[in-house]
Design a protein around this motif. Structure first.
Motif, PDB file in Angstrom:
ATOM      1  N   ARG A 143       8.675   2.569   6.025  1.00  0.00           N
ATOM      2  CA  ARG A 143       8.561   3.952   5.547  1.00  0.00           C
ATOM      3  C   ARG A 143       7.147   4.124   5.003  1.00  0.00           C
ATOM      4  O   ARG A 143       6.748   3.433   4.066  1.00  0.00           O
ATOM      5  CB  ARG A 143       9.610   4.216   4.469  1.00  0.00           C
ATOM      6  CG  ARG A 143       9.659   5.650   4.003  1.00  0.00           C
ATOM      7  CD  ARG A 143      10.893   5.919   3.151  1.00  0.00           C
ATOM      8  NE  ARG A 143      10.940   5.133   1.930  1.00  0.00           N
ATOM      9  CZ  ARG A 143      11.873   4.216   1.672  1.00  0.00           C
ATOM     10  NH1 ARG A 143      12.825   3.948   2.557  1.00  0.00           N
ATOM     11  NH2 ARG A 143      11.859   3.550   0.530  1.00  0.00           N
ATOM     12  N   ILE A 144       6.386   5.036   5.606  1.00  0.00           N
ATOM     13  CA  ILE A 144       4.974   5.221   5.257  1.00  0.00           C
ATOM     14  C   ILE A 144       4.790   6.600   4.645  1.00  0.00           C
ATOM     15  O   ILE A 144       5.122   7.616   5.268  1.00  0.00           O
ATOM     16  CB  ILE A 144       4.079   5.067   6.498  1.00  0.00           C
ATOM     17  CG1 ILE A 144       4.295   3.691   7.134  1.00  0.00           C
ATOM     18  CG2 ILE A 144       2.606   5.265   6.135  1.00  0.00           C
ATOM     19  CD1 ILE A 144       3.580   3.516   8.452  1.00  0.00           C
ATOM     20  N   ALA A 145       4.274   6.646   3.431  1.00  0.00           N
ATOM     21  CA  ALA A 145       4.057   7.917   2.736  1.00  0.00           C
ATOM     22  C   ALA A 145       2.831   8.611   3.311  1.00  0.00           C
ATOM     23  O   ALA A 145       1.716   8.085   3.250  1.00  0.00           O
ATOM     24  CB  ALA A 145       3.877   7.659   1.247  1.00  0.00           C
ATOM     25  N   LEU A 146       3.034   9.802   3.880  1.00  0.00           N
ATOM     26  CA  LEU A 146       1.934  10.609   4.393  1.00  0.00           C
ATOM     27  C   LEU A 146       1.408  11.574   3.344  1.00  0.00           C
ATOM     28  O   LEU A 146       0.260  12.015   3.407  1.00  0.00           O
ATOM     29  CB  LEU A 146       2.396  11.386   5.635  1.00  0.00           C
ATOM     30  CG  LEU A 146       2.996  10.534   6.763  1.00  0.00           C
ATOM     31  CD1 LEU A 146       3.442  11.437   7.912  1.00  0.00           C
ATOM     32  CD2 LEU A 146       1.991   9.496   7.245  1.00  0.00           C
ATOM     33  N   GLY A 157       0.823  -1.196   0.000  1.00  0.00           N
ATOM     34  CA  GLY A 157       0.000   0.000   0.000  1.00  0.00           C
ATOM     35  C   GLY A 157       0.858   1.247   0.000  1.00  0.00           C
ATOM     36  O   GLY A 157       1.738   1.419  -0.852  1.00  0.00           O
ATOM     37  N   SER A 158       0.647   2.126   0.970  1.00  0.00           N
ATOM     38  CA  SER A 158       1.443   3.351   1.068  1.00  0.00           C
ATOM     39  C   SER A 158       2.716   3.151   1.885  1.00  0.00           C
ATOM     40  O   SER A 158       3.468   4.095   2.105  1.00  0.00           O
ATOM     41  CB  SER A 158       0.607   4.469   1.713  1.00  0.00           C
ATOM     42  OG  SER A 158       0.221   4.104   3.026  1.00  0.00           O
TER      43      SER A 158
END
Length: 267
Positions: A191-194, A158-159
């Motif tokens: 690492r999560i894209a905000l 996902g993200s």
């Protein structure tokens, strides 16, 4: 001429760097992805840790990393070379005396084995040699060679991008002649894209020495980091809080850095 100035700065950082892999921290979590062929990433920053421990000299105190720096070169489509260090380390000991020294240089190579595709994660193999540049007389150096190798893996969900690795290390024993310490290493991160420019990052990495007791300077260590990455102004900005998990790790600290990518001439 546009490339001349950043190239000169990059060479200076390389010549005057010491390793970020000091006595006081284990290997950092590493992403299996490699930078593009012909790319040069230059990273500089700053770091602080409370109660860093140097077991051989017995020094304990707050550690300041002045200009942690790294160079990464993209070679071919699947190979990356890395040079990592800190321009100068300072430690304020129990007597309120500031100690400082140049330190060890970490030289790494990373080879991408398979790219991420469908359900298949990306795999890479990384080796790191740490050269003993730090002076043991300062109390901040081990004066030993250290070699690490690890299999890295990464997968998009996902993200989020999940990555980590596991490997082995061979450490020269700093207290016994003709002896070595064999250790296990491991790391995991996310690492999560905000947003398109902002990501949250969480990492843990550690080193385990199965010997009981381990020789001083080769103790098991672990460190967790929580931070943010921002892409702005043609650069990548990172900031993170960190915390150690063993008695010889700094309990708290922080690190920040900025990375700029250049293209090597002829690429």
């Amino acid at each position: 001429m546009r490339f001349l100035k950043p190239a000169t700065l990059a060479v200076l950082f390389f010549l005057y760097c010491q390793s970020g892999f000091g006595q006081q921290r284990p290997l950092a979590a590493e992403d299996p992805q490699v930078i593009p062929n012909g790319a040069l990433d230059v990273r500089v920053g700053f770091g602080w840790e409370k109660r860093a421990v140097y077991p051989i000299s017995g020094i304990e105190g707050n550690h300041v990393a002045v200009v942690p720096a790294a160079l990464s070169f993209g070679v071919a489509d699947r190979v990356e070379f890395q040079f990592e260090g800190v321009v100068q380390d300072y430690v304020k000991d129990a007597a309120n005396v500031w100690r400082h020294d140049v330190g060890d240089l970490a030289v790494s190579s990373k080879v991408l084995l398979t790219r991420e595709s469908g359900a298949m994660p990306a795999f890479a193999f990384r080796t790191t040699m740490i050269l003993p540049n730090a002076n043991q007389a300062s109390g901040l150096g081990l004066n030993t060679l250290r070699f690490f190798s690890a299999l890295l893996v990464g997968k998009t969900a996902g993200s989020a991008y999940i990555y980590g690795g596991a490997g082995l290390g061979i450490l020269e024993d700093a207290t016994h002649v003709a002896a070595q310490q064999d250790v296990l290493t491991g790391s995991i991160g996310a690492r999560i894209a905000l947003s398109p420019r902002v990501s949250a990052i969480a990492e843990f990495d550690g080193l385990h020495n199965p010997r009981t007791p381990p020789s001083p300077g080769s103790e098991s260590r672990g460190e967790a980091r929580l931070g943010v990455r921002i892409k702005a102004g043609g650069m990548t900005w990172n900031a993170a809080a960190l915390g150690g998990v063993t008695r010889v790790d700094p309990p708290v600290g922080f690190t920040m850095s900025v990375t700029r990518r250049f293209t090597l001439p002829g690429s």
